[in-house]
Design an enzyme around this catalytic site. Structure first.
Site, PDB file in Angstrom:
ATOM      1  CG  ASP A  44     -11.853 -10.626 -21.634  1.00 13.02           C
ATOM      2  OD1 ASP A  44     -11.284 -11.909 -21.340  1.00 13.02           O
ATOM      3  OD2 ASP A  44     -12.567 -11.183 -22.146  1.00 13.02           O
ATOM      4  CG  HIS A  85      -2.645   1.334   0.867  1.00 14.36           C
ATOM      5  ND1 HIS A  85      -2.251   1.294   0.204  1.00 14.36           N
ATOM      6  CD2 HIS A  85      -3.156   1.005   1.617  1.00 14.36           C
ATOM      7  CE1 HIS A  85      -3.641   2.361   0.273  1.00 14.36           C
ATOM      8  NE2 HIS A  85      -4.340   1.157   0.460  1.00 14.36           N
TER       9      HIS A  85
END
Length: 439
Positions: free
Chosen positions: A414, A170
């Site tokens: 995708d 992070h």
């Protein structure tokens, strides 16, 4: 009573390192104050579940000979655009600040595994124990002196589907950045022409001079983290890169996860109920509550009621906001790195469990969001959030946070076979009381 038996066995079939396809030049990159804010927070973790639909794809041999090699090759090509992020975060004793360093031969960790767990249960909406998903989230290697930027795990569920798990540091990535990396990887994988070309919106801008620190936040955050290390029970090395772990009063087995879908009709009813609770429905700044505000307010209020918290329990409701277009001057939307401001509502449980708790939270969140427009990109609020976090006592304070955003478009990612049927948070962020909002 447990919701399920112990998590199904996961067999690791390969451990490897994926390096950029062609890079022999050392590269380094400094952190900004946006990054340093998150320096020792838990990783950003995601699980992407993809279903195998065709007979050929469902065959394990086909997965190993077609899908997995393409995922590996395209990941290597993708890293060419993100060279410093293929290295490690370091903080040498002679350096005032931590920074990213890529050396030839560096790469990201990839674990390949196979599981006999029920794929459709894991990728479904039903309530289940958090440990059921633990084995599909890769570990992020972090030591005192070195931290990996990101790691990946691809797990096959024979004849059913596969899961791509991501752990990212992070202090290096915000949610938008790591999702941008995944989209870039998916784009190159789907095109499968041996090229690493990316469209402009997925080409990262990593120029750190775009971030101007006019308020001295870098020094404030660094000094705070270094002082934090000297507290009882913490690491005494002020430059340790070890991540901070918030103590929890219960074991992981007491936590469950689930998916709850709010339709347009649900949101409409929530809006009507919230407005009906307002004393003055003509207040111009509160005539419209966003879907985000209504969802957050509703879930927060029912979580507090479900936990049965004492009315005087301190509460923190936290969320982040992308400020790339709020800075002065604005920076590109494809800036790669942390660039979010953190915002909190501090209150007590009693205000959330009252009959008008929904409208109370919605008002507080709405006013906070509106204030961002005139708040130097939210930097003043972020400073307050950081200071509140450093002073927070987990024994007396309950925190509820938001991770993810409908704007990320995760359900459109995708890799060339199918779009994901489910995207979920990983284990670390769930242990710290977060919910996620996706569309």
């Amino acid at each position: 009573m447990a919701l399920s038996d112990s998590p199904a066995a996961v067999r690791v079939t390969e451990l490897c390192k994926i390096a950029p396809a062609d890079s022999s030049t050392e590269s380094s990159l400094p952190l900004t104050f946006f990054d340093i804010f998150w320096l020792k927070f838990h990783p950003v973790e995601r699980l992407f579940f993809y279903q195998l639909t065709s007979d050929s794809d469902s065959d394990s041999n086909s997965f190993s000979s077609v899908i997995l090699p393409r995922l590996k090759q395209s990941l290597s090509l993708t890293l060419l655009h993100f060279i410093p992020f293929a290295g490690n975060l370091i903080w040498p004793s002679h350096s005032d600040n931590p920074f990213l360093l890529y050396s030839p031969g560096d790469g990201v960790s990839l674990t390949v595994a196979e599981s006999d767990a029920d794929f459709h249960t894991l990728a479904g909406d039903s309530i289940r124990e958090i440990p059921d998903s633990h084995n599909y989230v890769p570990e992020l290697n972090v030591t005192e002196t070195e931290a990996a930027t990101m790691s990946f795990q691809i797990t096959l569920f024979p004849k059913k589907g596969y899961c791509i798990g991501i752990s990212s540091h992070h202090g290096i990535f915000d949610g938008k950045s790591i999702i941008m990396f995944i989209k870039a990887w998916a784009y190159i994988c789907k095109n499968d022409n041996g090229s690493s070309a990316l469209p402009p919106e997925l080409t990262p801008v990593i120029d750190r001079t775009l971030i101007q620190d006019h308020q001295g936040l870098e020094s404030l955050y660094l000094n705070s983290w270094m002082s934090f290390a000297s507290l009882p029970g913490m690491n005494t090395n002020p430059k340790s890169l070890k991540l901070f772990t918030m103590p929890r009063p219960m074991a992981d087995t007491n936590f469950v996860r689930g998916t709850f879908r709010l339709s347009g009709e649900h949101i409409k009813k929530l809006r009507q109920k919230t407005l009906s609770q307002l004393e003055d429905t003509n207040q111009a700044n509160l005539k419209h509550f966003s879907t985000f505000v209504l969802s957050y307010a509703y879930v927060s209020s029912i979580i507090i009621k479900a936990k049965g918290l004492e009315s005087n329990k301190k509460m923190i409701l936290a969320f982040t906001a992308d400020v790339r277009d709020r800075l002065d001057p604005p920076i590109p939307a494809n800036y790669f790195g942390n660039c979010v401001c953190s915002n909190i509502v501090q209150t007590k449980a009693e205000f959330l469990i009252k009959e008008d708790g929904l409208s109370f939270v919605a008002k507080e969140l709405t006013m906070l969001i509106k204030g961002l427009e005139n708040n130097k990109g939210g930097l003043d609020e972020t400073r307050k959030t950081f200071e509140a976090f450093m002073k927070m006592d987990p024994a007396t304070t309950e925190a509820i946070g938001i991770a993810g955003s409908p704007r990320f478009g995760v359900y459109g990612i995708d890799f060339g076979w199918e779009k994901p049927i489910k995207v979920e948070l990983g284990k670390e962020i769930l242990k710290h009381g977060y919910m996620t909002l996706y569309m």
